[in-house]
Motif scaffolding. Structure first.
Motif, mmCIF file in Angstrom:
data_model
loop_
_atom_site.group_PDB
_atom_site.id
_atom_site.type_symbol
_atom_site.label_atom_id
_atom_site.label_comp_id
_atom_site.label_asym_id
_atom_site.label_seq_id
_atom_site.Cartn_x
_atom_site.Cartn_y
_atom_site.Cartn_z
ATOM 1 N N ASP A 25 -27.846 25.217 -5.222
ATOM 2 C CA ASP A 25 -26.668 25.295 -5.639
ATOM 3 C C ASP A 25 -25.551 26.103 -4.948
ATOM 4 O O ASP A 25 -24.394 26.336 -5.168
ATOM 5 C CB ASP A 25 -26.753 26.047 -6.986
ATOM 6 C CG ASP A 25 -27.264 27.533 -6.971
ATOM 7 O OD1 ASP A 25 -27.376 27.964 -5.823
ATOM 8 O OD2 ASP A 25 -27.590 28.005 -8.001
ATOM 9 N N ALA A 84 -25.395 29.119 -4.210
ATOM 10 C CA ALA A 84 -25.063 30.438 -4.722
ATOM 11 C C ALA A 84 -26.109 31.617 -4.244
ATOM 12 O O ALA A 84 -26.037 32.757 -4.489
ATOM 13 C CB ALA A 84 -25.272 30.401 -5.979
ATOM 14 N N ALA A 85 -27.043 31.180 -3.065
ATOM 15 C CA ALA A 85 -27.876 32.374 -2.637
ATOM 16 C C ALA A 85 -28.273 31.783 -1.242
ATOM 17 O O ALA A 85 -28.393 30.498 -1.193
ATOM 18 C CB ALA A 85 -29.081 32.475 -3.505
ATOM 19 N N TRP A 139 -29.922 36.884 -0.427
ATOM 20 C CA TRP A 139 -28.716 37.083 -0.723
ATOM 21 C C TRP A 139 -28.166 36.368 -1.918
ATOM 22 O O TRP A 139 -28.626 35.089 -1.662
ATOM 23 C CB TRP A 139 -27.699 37.037 0.523
ATOM 24 C CG TRP A 139 -26.304 37.121 0.267
ATOM 25 C CD1 TRP A 139 -25.386 38.549 0.184
ATOM 26 C CD2 TRP A 139 -25.303 36.233 -0.345
ATOM 27 N NE1 TRP A 139 -24.230 38.100 0.004
ATOM 28 C CE2 TRP A 139 -23.983 36.623 -0.492
ATOM 29 C CE3 TRP A 139 -25.331 34.706 -0.623
ATOM 30 C CZ2 TRP A 139 -22.840 35.918 -0.826
ATOM 31 C CZ3 TRP A 139 -24.370 34.015 -0.785
ATOM 32 C CH2 TRP A 139 -23.032 34.670 -1.067
ATOM 33 N N THR A 140 -27.421 36.939 -2.653
ATOM 34 C CA THR A 140 -27.016 35.991 -3.856
ATOM 35 C C THR A 140 -25.497 36.328 -4.013
ATOM 36 O O THR A 140 -24.986 37.587 -3.782
ATOM 37 C CB THR A 140 -27.737 36.544 -5.088
ATOM 38 O OG1 THR A 140 -27.505 37.756 -5.643
ATOM 39 C CG2 THR A 140 -29.290 36.120 -5.375
ATOM 40 N N ARG A 141 -24.901 35.219 -4.256
ATOM 41 C CA ARG A 141 -23.259 35.348 -4.601
ATOM 42 C C ARG A 141 -23.078 36.347 -5.600
ATOM 43 O O ARG A 141 -22.037 37.039 -5.505
ATOM 44 C CB ARG A 141 -22.828 34.056 -4.759
ATOM 45 C CG ARG A 141 -21.249 34.136 -4.735
ATOM 46 C CD ARG A 141 -20.830 32.804 -4.925
ATOM 47 N NE ARG A 141 -21.414 31.635 -4.272
ATOM 48 C CZ ARG A 141 -20.960 31.344 -2.977
ATOM 49 N NH1 ARG A 141 -19.815 32.013 -2.400
ATOM 50 N NH2 ARG A 141 -21.310 30.535 -2.238
ATOM 51 N N SER A 142 -23.926 36.502 -6.720
ATOM 52 C CA SER A 142 -23.690 37.515 -7.899
ATOM 53 C C SER A 142 -23.680 38.680 -7.391
ATOM 54 O O SER A 142 -22.958 39.788 -7.876
ATOM 55 C CB SER A 142 -24.698 37.154 -9.140
ATOM 56 O OG SER A 142 -25.879 37.150 -8.647
ATOM 57 N N SER A 143 -24.684 39.246 -6.737
ATOM 58 C CA SER A 143 -24.940 40.471 -6.312
ATOM 59 C C SER A 143 -23.966 40.791 -4.989
ATOM 60 O O SER A 143 -23.609 41.956 -4.829
ATOM 61 C CB SER A 143 -26.378 40.983 -5.769
ATOM 62 O OG SER A 143 -26.632 40.371 -4.737
ATOM 63 N N GLY A 144 -23.805 39.817 -4.273
ATOM 64 C CA GLY A 144 -22.997 40.203 -3.069
ATOM 65 C C GLY A 144 -23.746 40.996 -2.080
ATOM 66 O O GLY A 144 -23.211 41.499 -1.066
ATOM 67 N N ARG A 180 -36.623 35.215 -8.778
ATOM 68 C CA ARG A 180 -36.135 36.233 -9.675
ATOM 69 C C ARG A 180 -37.038 37.424 -9.993
ATOM 70 O O ARG A 180 -36.890 38.057 -10.995
ATOM 71 C CB ARG A 180 -35.738 35.409 -11.122
ATOM 72 C CG ARG A 180 -34.684 34.491 -10.904
ATOM 73 C CD ARG A 180 -34.323 33.664 -12.246
ATOM 74 N NE ARG A 180 -33.279 32.589 -11.762
ATOM 75 C CZ ARG A 180 -32.767 31.833 -12.815
ATOM 76 N NH1 ARG A 180 -32.943 31.996 -13.989
ATOM 77 N NH2 ARG A 180 -31.762 30.933 -12.725
ATOM 78 N N SER A 195 -23.869 21.716 -3.855
ATOM 79 C CA SER A 195 -22.499 22.372 -4.056
ATOM 80 C C SER A 195 -21.482 22.027 -3.103
ATOM 81 O O SER A 195 -20.439 21.934 -3.073
ATOM 82 C CB SER A 195 -22.952 23.844 -3.988
ATOM 83 O OG SER A 195 -23.236 24.424 -2.707
ATOM 84 N N SER A 222 -17.567 27.684 1.637
ATOM 85 C CA SER A 222 -17.789 27.105 0.252
ATOM 86 C C SER A 222 -17.763 25.435 0.368
ATOM 87 O O SER A 222 -18.069 24.776 -0.609
ATOM 88 C CB SER A 222 -16.637 27.633 -0.696
ATOM 89 O OG SER A 222 -15.460 27.399 -0.290
#
Length: 692
Positions: A45, A47-48, A70-75, A126, A388, A408
């Motif tokens: 996706d 995002a990571a 690395w995850t986009r949510s945590s940065g 996770r 994505s 992106s």
């Protein structure tokens, strides 16, 4: 007003220079402690990212291999695995797991501390512990997730049945039957649902206890897809349909015959295997088009040619129609070398292309190309998300370590943000500076190289100079980061040397004609290019003729060995893994076909060239104190070449030293202390003879 502005600017410039000089220069310990990015993979996706790194483990005398997430949510970047034995990550199609290779110990296995089998492992992204796909002692050569994520396809050397293995041991003991005992691979598929369900338990070792004595010891539940008489190193299921493409290599891992490296196709459920390519190039970077109707691949620089008889050309990109077998060259108008590729969600080919000092990012459309990533420096490690549209890449410059970036989509590659911040020490130390340098060789050919200045010395005159020659010869020095036992130019500059890195004929990024200009004069033509560059730098007043040194590793060692027979101007030389003759080296080298092409034939076909292009037959001209290094397990340039050179120097009473690194192959990647000691002693050697 003009005077005030100019004076203010001058004062500001002096302040910047003063600040730069106040920073300490980097130390050997800091330089050699670098973390290197080996691979990076974008989640489905986008995002990571999972990043595979290597770094020295000084206490355990080895390099540790780690995976980071690395995850986009945590940065943020966090450790995904902790064993120090993990590499080659691949995301599951749903992004819930990462599969990887590891030779870590299997949990619960007793009395088998020496089991260093490289197996496929899985880890939930996770949270949770990693677990092996199987426990049998089968070294994996390649693996891939099935498109639906329900199975993992992997290849191993065809295992013998227990009865056949017992017969072999009884008859042959520890005798190695060269070539004769080598076996091809089997391509297997294994459902992962049960393994994931049982991940809290130790998978049972089913091989010896339950396998009939006349059946190969495959893991339970594994099914055979295909057999191959060669090694299978890349496995690539089609994104749609029920087909698997795979690439082969020689079972011996010796690159003697380009025909061992080809692309094949087989149905997911097994059946007849179809060979798609028949050529004399070494295919790599295999990638499906999103439609599943065609494949893309790269033939790297000096990896042969698929258009006809073997020849070394720059890196080329091709598409392959899997139904018709038609192969089409892409980006043919590009005059540099294609070095890496990926395919976007829209089916567009993105490739990293090397020209001169920079390796930029391009979009390829049939024969044409368009630059889309143009920041100064070098792009690499391309990877894209078909869900994505995001694209991952690395970027570095000569003074900025490589970092992972995620764009992106679209053409926003120059605006992408880094997701890693590795090796920050280099920004905290005084920076070297660099510039291109161009000159004319003796026949009028234009040649380019890199000048790396000590901190604060750019533009200075009469500097002591180290000519540091890159290997290959199919390689080039430019605006890219390097910090290890092989690429230590910036460390030498920090220690007060002007470092000259010539991209002599034979280098990539300057066109096929330039690259092929050393055939069949493998060392004499590039030798003239290098020496005329040194002459030009002396004439321009940049280099001090009384303080010149030379060095290189691999082909850079070849050239160093040759050049100290051509001149006595260098006060010292540091050479590693370089041949002094070509006949025996033709036999030792795992790239035998490449050697024979460069010298236009085998030793018995072109004996005069094998002698005239060899340093050994001119050793009586050598006066330069020479430091030698090599690994005793080198299958590219035999360590015996270093022994021959050392013996000649001993006989001639030329000052010399020889370091042997036990267990090391051509790259010094077993024990970090070997590379550390190599660079430490080479710097000491240069200093010793520069002051005499």
């Amino acid at each position: 007003m003009r005077f005030f502005t100019a004076r203010l600017f001058a004062l500001m410039s002096l302040a910047v220079v003063s600040y730069a000089q106040e920073k300490p220069v980097i130390t050997l310990d800091e330089f050699m402690n670098t973390t290197d990015i080996r691979e990076a993979r974008l989640s489905p996706d986008g995002a990571a990212v999972v990043v595979a790194t290597t770094a020295p483990d000084w206490q355990r005398n080895r390099f540790r291999e780690d995976l980071w997430l690395w995850t986009r949510s945590s940065g943020a970047l966090s450790a995904l695995t902790h064993s120090g034995h993990d590499s080659s990550p691949e995301w599951s199609p749903d992004g819930m797991y990462v599969a990887f290779l590891s030779d870590r110990a299997v949990p619960g296995a007793e009395g088998d501390d020496k089991d260093e089998t490289s197996r496929v492992w899985l880890i939930p992204t996770r949270g949770g512990e990693a677990f092996p796909l199987y426990s049998e002692k089968l070294d994996v050569h390649g693996f891939a997730w099935s498109p639906d994520g329900k199975a993992i396809d992997f290849s191993v050397t065809e295992p013998l049945a227990k009865s056949a293995e017992e017969v072999r041991k009884a008859e042959w003991k520890d005798v190695v039957r060269w070539r004769e005992q080598e076996r091809g691979d089997v391509l297997l598929t294994l459902p992962v649902a049960t393994v994931i369900h049982e991940s809290g338990k130790m998978p049972q070792a089913h091989g010896e206890a339950k396998t009939p004595e006349d059946r190969p010891a495959y893991p339970d539940a594994a099914k055979v897809i295909a057999h191959s008489d060669r090694a299978i190193e890349t496995i690539l299921p089609a994104p749609v349909g029920d087909r698997i493409a795979f690439e082969t290599r020689s079972v011996s891992r010796r690159l003697e015959n380009p025909a061992d490296t080809e692309i094949f196709l087989v149905a997911t459920q097994g059946g007849d295997v179809k060979q798609l390519t028949h050529n004399e190039g070494l295919e790599s970077h295999l990638t499906w088009a999103p439609s599943g109707k065609s494949l893309y691949f790269l033939v790297s620089a000096a990896a042969g040619s698929i258009e006809g008889p073997y020849q070394d050309v720059q890196g080329r990109v091709y598409s392959l129609d899997v139904e018709s077998g038609k192969v089409t060259r892409l980006g043919s108008e590009f005059q540099g070398s294609w070095e890496d590729l990926t395919v976007t969600r829209e089916g567009k080919v993105l490739a990293a292309g090397l020209t001169g000092m920079d390796q930029h990012l391009y979009r390829i459309d049939d024969a044409k190309f368009e630059a889309v990533g143009t920041l100064p420096g070098s792009y690499g490690h391309l990877n894209s998300s078909l869900q994505s549209g995001a694209v991952l890449f690395t970027h570095s410059t000569l003074t900025e370590p490589a970092q992972v970036y995620v764009a992106s989509g679209g053409d926003r590659f120059n605006e992408a943000k880094a997701v890693t911040a590795l090796n920050p020490i280099f920004a905290e130390r005084a920076q070297v500076s660099w510039q291109p340098y161009r000159w004319r060789s003796s026949d009028g050919s234009s040649v380019e190289g890199v000048l790396i200045y000590p901190p604060g010395k750019k533009g200075a005159k009469n500097l002591r100079m180290l000519t540091l020659i890159h290997g290959g010869p199919a390689d080039a020095d430019g605006d890219r980061f390097g910090a290890d036992w092989y690429d230590w130019a910036t460390l030498a500059a920090a220690k007060g040397w002007l470092v000259f890195r010539p991209n002599y004929r034979g280098s990539t990024g300057y066109g096929d004609v330039f690259m092929q200009g050393i055939m069949p004069h493998l060392v004499s033509v590039p030798g003239v290019d290098i020496l005329t560059g040194v002459d030009a730098l002396v004439k321009d007043g940049i280099a001090d003729p009384a303080h010149l040194a030379i060095g290189g590793y691999s082909y850079g060692g070849y050239m160093t060995n040759w050049l100290i027979t051509q001149t006595t101007r260098f006060k010292s030389a540091v050479t590693g893994a370089g041949a002094v003759e070509h006949a025996a080296n033709w036999g030792f080298d795992d790239l035998t076909r490449d050697d024979a092409w460069y010298l236009s034939g085998t030793p018995w076909e072109k004996p005069e060239l094998y002698e005239s292009e060899a340093a050994l037959f001119r050793m009586d001209k050598v006066k330069t104190p020479t430091h030698l290094v090599g690994g005793d397990a080198d299958d590219r340039v035999s360590f015996f070449e270093q022994i021959v050179l050392e013996r000649a120097l001993e006989r001639l009473d030329v000052p010399h030293a020889l370091l042997m690194f036990p267990g090391e192959n051509h790259p010094l990647d077993k024990n970090p202390w070997h590379g550390y000691i190599k660079v430490r002693e080479e710097l000491k050697w240069l200093e010793k003879y520069d002051t005499q």
